[in-house]
Write a protein that holds these residues in place. Sequence first.
Motif, PDB file in Angstrom:
ATOM      1  N   ASN A  34      82.168 -30.702  30.396  1.00 19.36           N
ATOM      2  CA  ASN A  34      80.859 -31.061  29.868  1.00 19.36           C
ATOM      3  C   ASN A  34      81.041 -31.771  28.540  1.00 19.36           C
ATOM      4  O   ASN A  34      82.070 -31.639  27.865  1.00 19.36           O
ATOM      5  CB  ASN A  34      79.949 -29.834  29.723  1.00 19.36           C
ATOM      6  CG  ASN A  34      80.544 -28.785  28.795  1.00 19.36           C
ATOM      7  OD1 ASN A  34      80.633 -28.994  27.586  1.00 19.36           O
ATOM      8  ND2 ASN A  34      80.957 -27.656  29.350  1.00 19.36           N
ATOM      9  N   LYS A  35      80.027 -32.545  28.149  1.00 26.27           N
ATOM     10  CA  LYS A  35      80.117 -33.361  26.942  1.00 26.27           C
ATOM     11  C   LYS A  35      80.221 -32.509  25.683  1.00 26.27           C
ATOM     12  O   LYS A  35      80.890 -32.890  24.719  1.00 26.27           O
ATOM     13  CB  LYS A  35      78.896 -34.271  26.840  1.00 26.27           C
ATOM     14  CG  LYS A  35      78.919 -35.474  27.762  1.00 26.27           C
ATOM     15  CD  LYS A  35      77.727 -36.367  27.457  1.00 26.27           C
ATOM     16  CE  LYS A  35      77.703 -37.587  28.349  1.00 26.27           C
ATOM     17  NZ  LYS A  35      76.548 -38.459  28.055  1.00 26.27           N
ATOM     18  N   GLN A  36      79.544 -31.352  25.677  1.00 31.51           N
ATOM     19  CA  GLN A  36      79.559 -30.530  24.470  1.00 31.51           C
ATOM     20  C   GLN A  36      80.981 -30.119  24.107  1.00 31.51           C
ATOM     21  O   GLN A  36      81.375 -30.171  22.935  1.00 31.51           O
ATOM     22  CB  GLN A  36      78.678 -29.289  24.674  1.00 31.51           C
ATOM     23  CG  GLN A  36      77.190 -29.556  24.712  1.00 31.51           C
ATOM     24  CD  GLN A  36      76.726 -30.159  26.018  1.00 31.51           C
ATOM     25  OE1 GLN A  36      77.450 -30.144  27.007  1.00 31.51           O
ATOM     26  NE2 GLN A  36      75.524 -30.698  26.021  1.00 31.51           N
ATOM     27  N   TYR A  73      84.584 -40.057  29.220  1.00 34.21           N
ATOM     28  CA  TYR A  73      83.720 -39.224  30.061  1.00 34.21           C
ATOM     29  C   TYR A  73      82.893 -40.130  30.966  1.00 34.21           C
ATOM     30  O   TYR A  73      82.827 -41.357  30.782  1.00 34.21           O
ATOM     31  CB  TYR A  73      82.836 -38.286  29.236  1.00 34.21           C
ATOM     32  CG  TYR A  73      82.047 -38.925  28.126  1.00 34.21           C
ATOM     33  CD1 TYR A  73      80.785 -39.457  28.357  1.00 34.21           C
ATOM     34  CD2 TYR A  73      82.551 -38.969  26.833  1.00 34.21           C
ATOM     35  CE1 TYR A  73      80.044 -40.031  27.337  1.00 34.21           C
ATOM     36  CE2 TYR A  73      81.816 -39.539  25.798  1.00 34.21           C
ATOM     37  CZ  TYR A  73      80.562 -40.063  26.056  1.00 34.21           C
ATOM     38  OH  TYR A  73      79.840 -40.632  25.035  1.00 34.21           O
ATOM     39  N   THR A 123      86.804 -35.836  30.588  1.00 36.87           N
ATOM     40  CA  THR A 123      86.294 -35.025  31.690  1.00 36.87           C
ATOM     41  C   THR A 123      87.163 -35.291  32.913  1.00 36.87           C
ATOM     42  O   THR A 123      88.164 -36.005  32.853  1.00 36.87           O
ATOM     43  CB  THR A 123      84.832 -35.390  32.006  1.00 36.87           C
ATOM     44  OG1 THR A 123      84.779 -36.766  32.393  1.00 36.87           O
ATOM     45  CG2 THR A 123      83.944 -35.178  30.804  1.00 36.87           C
ATOM     46  N   LYS A 126      83.205 -25.410  36.516  1.00 37.28           N
ATOM     47  CA  LYS A 126      82.571 -26.729  36.533  1.00 37.28           C
ATOM     48  C   LYS A 126      81.222 -26.654  37.235  1.00 37.28           C
ATOM     49  O   LYS A 126      81.094 -26.005  38.269  1.00 37.28           O
ATOM     50  CB  LYS A 126      83.472 -27.739  37.263  1.00 37.28           C
ATOM     51  CG  LYS A 126      82.872 -29.128  37.365  1.00 37.28           C
ATOM     52  CD  LYS A 126      83.708 -30.049  38.236  1.00 37.28           C
ATOM     53  CE  LYS A 126      83.048 -31.401  38.389  1.00 37.28           C
ATOM     54  NZ  LYS A 126      83.787 -32.303  39.282  1.00 37.28           N
TER      55      LYS A 126
END
Length: 798
Positions: free
Chosen positions: A384-386, A406, A434, A455
């Motif tokens: 995830n981007k965070q 990503y 990612t 995921k």
Amino acid sequence: MRTSLIVMTLCFVFYLTLCGQVVEATRKLPFNGSIFGKRSNNPGLLKYAITNTIFQSTCHKILRYKKTGPPLSQLMVPLPVKSQSDDLNVGAELTGKLDKEELMKWLAKFYQRREIKCAATENGIDNYIYHQTYLSFRRFCLDAEKLPVDLHITLSDISTGACHVDALLPYFLRHAKQVFPHLECLDDLKKISDLRLPANWYPEARALTRKIIFHSGPTNSGKTFHALERFFSSKSGVYCGPLKLLASEVFYKSNERDVPCDLVTGEERNFANINKTASSHVSCTVEMVSVNTPYEVAVIDEIQMLKDPSRGWAWTRALLGVAAEEVHVCGEAAAIDVVKEIITSASEELEVRRYKRLTELVIEDTSLETLENIRPGDCLVCFNKQDIFWATRQIEAMGVECAVIYGSLPPGTKLAQAKKFNDPNHPCKVLVATDAIGMGLNLNIGRVIFNSLIKPTVNEKGEKEMDTISTSQALQIAGRAGRYGTQFSTGYVTTFKSEDLQTLKKLLSQHPEPINQVGLHPTAEQIELYAYHLPHANLSNLIDIFVNLSTLDDSLYFICNINDFKFLADMIQHVPLPLRARYVFCCAPINRKIPFVCSMFLKFARQYSRNEALTFDWLGRQIGWPFVCPNTLLDLVHLESVFDVLDLYLWLSYRFQDLFPDASLVRDMQKELDCLIQMGVAQLTRLLVNSETRVSSCTTQAMEVEENRLSNNPKKTYNVRSSVASLNSIPHGRLADRLLSEGLLTPKLLEDLKKEWQYEIADRSPGQSSTLTPTSSDVKRSRRDALKFKRSSRKYKT
């Protein structure tokens, strides 16, 4: 004692249930319990008949509930039936007017009769349709000023006792077919949605004696390399890749080897020849492959994507439909059996060539534990981007420069980040990414580190789930470590957390589960035939009916997830579009989770429906062009969504060239935007800090970068500089940033609102406070001014 009592109770309940099944099965036996037309006293034969009946009943229940979702009847929307428009009411002249109260009683009696319900069932009318038809039929009989002559006379005869109420059955059935048109064409609809033999959909491929070669092996085994060598040496060929990046890579490789090759993706057409004529070789994304053009060699990469719940249909179509003498498929060994079964249905044979990994892959005995243990050549994989943003900030805080990749980044930005990481002379030695690195990019990775093994995934119902990655995903990602011909001849893999290491070892020690089913998708031609039979149904409803009535080989095929398609169909349902155009719009590859992209999709559809061209100027006004360099994370995310909008424009421009005429200008705009996103990603840590401290966008540093970049382009310098200067004095808060990112507020409007507010402060009397904190009267006045500005801006646009 209590346990024994519970067990005895359960046994007794099971016994009663079994007895009930036996009694029910005995009731269903032909000729009152007789077998083969005559009574039999043979208990063994009777036991066999009862057991067989129970088994068939159970199988029937399994088959009946195999398809999820509502029954077909509840997908059908009842249509209103209008009365006759003739001036003369012949029925009333012949038999007189009908008593409405008396008529209601007879209609209720007709509805309640068991014989009528049985007759309706024999005509394919279930309880739901029966009830809805009755409501419509009663409303029609009571509210219509002029009934059909035969129905009026029959109702009059029933009221006078001249005939039985059952005489209404033919009129009721006729009315049911008017309310639910599918009752009259159900057999035709089932034939259209018969998907049991998809190989017959491609006559050009069936006319050839194709040679199918499966190149099987793990990541970094050279399977795609060998297939491409045959592609380059052929007289004509097509490469089908899962991503634009892979298709572009083959496009450049082919032309570098003096094999003229064109590039075809959903958004782009590049010709190798200067005169824009088609070349003998084509590199394309798998959805764009032509099944009508003959080739000598076709290469289908990542064949295991057949099982993908959303895109699997594209690989099934390419495998069955590409008209090539040789078809080379590359992928995991888990797909061998299902590919063999598919091509066997097309009367073709499969040759399997197996490859081993060229470099060694070692699972480390210890996890990373802390980012201080990171080393050159490492790739930290997050889902995830965070986590990506957190890891990037922590790593760069240690003085280590890292590249970031990503999924939502533009292809050019991904390639720029990959190039920076692969360059041995560049100080960037660490990659945070990612699972987008699993395919489509060549990366010189020494060690892959899994930040987590959990995921988010989407199941077959379109629902989001959090689960451990599959063996196939783990092997695909971990296999990126250790690339043949680089300084990393041995690849290493580990986890960030120690508790995940044993799970990873277990995943990598297994083989991917064999693929059992592959995806299919309804075609535009099939939906058009449905619309011909059901002209009043909307597109989303047609898709639901198609899926409900579809017949396919459940052991081999499944219908791909169509939730995104239906979402777009519902979004533009109120927009007047031809069915074919509506279908094409709903096939657009957009992320429905981004509000700005969805709002622009709706604007595109509305503009197209009005037959108004979507010009470069119109698009620029909608997306806030010219762009400025991002200074916060929110700015970067918004620019990524704008890039998706430009992708959508280009995708539609190749399908509706007359109303999307400025594809070349939009592509130039997209390149400019790609550069700005690259600049933002290169300074990701600064964007994160600015987001937390709420520093305004377009600071002096951002202005300097933008001015230096455009110093050689005076035509665009003025616009961008003026936009940057105007925004520099506007303090953006979280609300303003959010409105800007969602496209609800433009920088120009924000600037004007700021000026209005400053004028309001300047016009205050000396006795009033000079603070910027507004009073209630200030708020009312500013609202009035904003409303005036909005009206004036509308007049200006007009």
